[in-house]
Every structure is written in C-alpha cells, then in structure tokens.
Design an enzyme around this catalytic site. Structure first.
Site, PDB file in Angstrom:
ATOM      1  N   SER A  84       0.834  -1.196   0.000  1.00  0.00           N
ATOM      2  CA  SER A  84       0.000   0.000   0.000  1.00  0.00           C
ATOM      3  C   SER A  84       0.878   1.260   0.000  1.00  0.00           C
ATOM      4  O   SER A  84       1.732   1.405  -0.882  1.00  0.00           O
ATOM      5  CB  SER A  84      -0.951  -0.057   1.192  1.00  0.00           C
ATOM      6  N   HIS A 234      -7.367  -5.756  -0.553  1.00  0.00           N
ATOM      7  CA  HIS A 234      -6.162  -4.955  -0.369  1.00  0.00           C
ATOM      8  C   HIS A 234      -5.195  -5.576   0.631  1.00  0.00           C
ATOM      9  O   HIS A 234      -3.989  -5.349   0.560  1.00  0.00           O
ATOM     10  CB  HIS A 234      -6.585  -3.558   0.101  1.00  0.00           C
TER      11      HIS A 234
END
Length: 254
Positions: A84, A234
């Site tokens: 991320s 994610h």
C-alpha cells in the site's frame, strides 16, 4: 532520520515496509517465512509505530529515512517489499538508490495519484478517540466505531494504540498524517525509470491497481511483472499469506 526497526534472520537483506496507519508488525506473516532464508528488516515509517514524528512527510523523505537506517546498519544491497503506502515508499526508494535494489516488490499499489478520499472516516475516528481520556482499549473502540463500521479495520487501527502514563494514545502522528494526506494519495514519477527486477502483486478484489494504470506502471517500471492473487482484497498478504509468500520467494530467486 533513523527509524525504529526489527531485524530477524540471516543472509541477504530484505526490507519490509508497511502501509498507512500500520507498523513493522503488519507484514509479520511475511517476515516469519522470509527470515528462514534472509535477514529481514521490518521498518516503522516516520509518524508510525515507534519511529519519530515529523511534520514533513513526502515520499522522498520516507525513502531517505530508510536509506539512512540501512546506511547506519552498513547494508548496501537489499531487496524491498512495500504494501500500500509502503509500496509507494519502495517505489520512491528505487528512484533514489536504484543501484542498491536487487528486487522491488510492490503489494497492491500503483505509481499513480489516487483522487478518492478513502480514509476520511478513519481520520474522524482517530480524532474522536483523541478527544477523550482513554483508560481501556474497549473505550477507544467504542469511539472509533462511531466512524469506522468495519470491525476488522478497527482492530487493525487499535494495534497502534499504546498505553502511556496519561492513558492510551495513538502511536502514529494523527494530525501529521491528516495534514499530509494529499501527499500520501499523490505521486510524482521519477525522472528516470527503474529498470531493475520489479513485481506488482494485486489483490483480485482490490481497486488499488486498475487496468488503466498499466501504462503508468510500465513507463516507470519497464521490466515489471504482475501477479494477481485470486479472491483477495487490499490485505492479500494477511488473507492468503502462504500464497503471497510463495510468489515473493519465487520472484526473489530470479
């Protein structure tokens, strides 16, 4: 700035970089396997974990922090994994010291500007907790739940809640992150592409790496390969750690 870090294992060095609101522990499932064959350096980025706080929070600053820390450890060559926001830090690092990076692995992040305000509810929740004297973790979760509905996200955030002499407080620099949110979501491409070995790992159900980003990825990382992990979002490294570890291990041997 020298960062707080954890070093485990022996051998070639691999650096693990967490994402926004995280800490070195977030990639622990990866570190547990990698340390069997590598020296794993798990980093707390500035304004996170036990690392120092600062009002300055550009990706170049974050990358330079890691260089300073590795220089302090006398580590010249290394592999790097970033998830991320940590993926953007890893990409920024590849622009500063491309000759020192053997393998660049980016987990569910693209070298693009993200325009969506993805974290406003989280910031509201963090500020709500800061408005109260917190004597129990359950109190923090109560206030956090007013803005953050997902219990999993609340538990993730609460990992960075630490007990102090004046009650529980966030380890990360809430106001510093809010002030720099546009920078966190932004991106400035490097003047020169990184031509080293690069792998982007995407969670199939995540929207952080979209097909329309392919051009920007290949322009900046012309030798990049991609791998999609099925039925993950994610947080794919937490959802399917064995799969992600296998992908990383195979890439590192190339």
């Amino acid at each position: 700035m020298n960062l707080h870090f954890r070093a485990e294992g022996k051998g070639k060095t691999i650096v693990l970089i967490h994402g926004l609101f995280g800490s070195a522990d977030n990639l622990g499932l990866l570190a547990r396997e990698l340390k069997q064959h590598y020296q794993v350096i798990s980093i707390d980025l500035r304004n996170h974990g036990l690392s120092p706080h600062s009002d300055q929070f550009s990706y170049q600053d974050l990358a330079q922090d890691i260089i300073d820390t590795l220089d302090h450890l006398a580590i010249d060559q290394f592999d790097i994994v970033g998830h991320s926001m940590g993926g953007k830090v890893a990409m920024a690092l590849s622009a500063l010291v491309p000759h020192r990076i053997s393998h660049l692995i980016v987990i569910d992040m693209a070298p693009v500007i993200y325009h969506a305000h993805r974290h406003q509810n989280v910031f509201h929740g963090l500020r709500e907790v800061n408005c109260h004297l917190i004597t129990k973790r359950s109190e923090a979760e109560h206030y956090l739940s007013r803005y953050v509905e997902d219990a999993g996200v609340r538990q993730f955030l609460l990992k960075s809640l630490a007990k102090t002499e004046t009650g529980y407080q966030w380890r990360f620099n809430v106001e510093g992150l809010i002030a720099n949110y546009a920078t966190i979501m932004g991106w400035h491409p490097a003047l020169q592409p990184f031509i080293g070995k690069t792998l982007f790992i995407k969670g199939q159900l995540s929207d952080y790496i979209e097909p329309q980003y392919r051009g920007e990825i290949m322009a900046q990382f012309p030798n990049a390969k991609a791998h999609v992990v099925a039925n993950t979002g994610h947080w794919l490294h937490a959802e399917k750690p064995a799969t992600v570890n296998r992908i990383i291990d195979q890439f590192l041997t190339q």
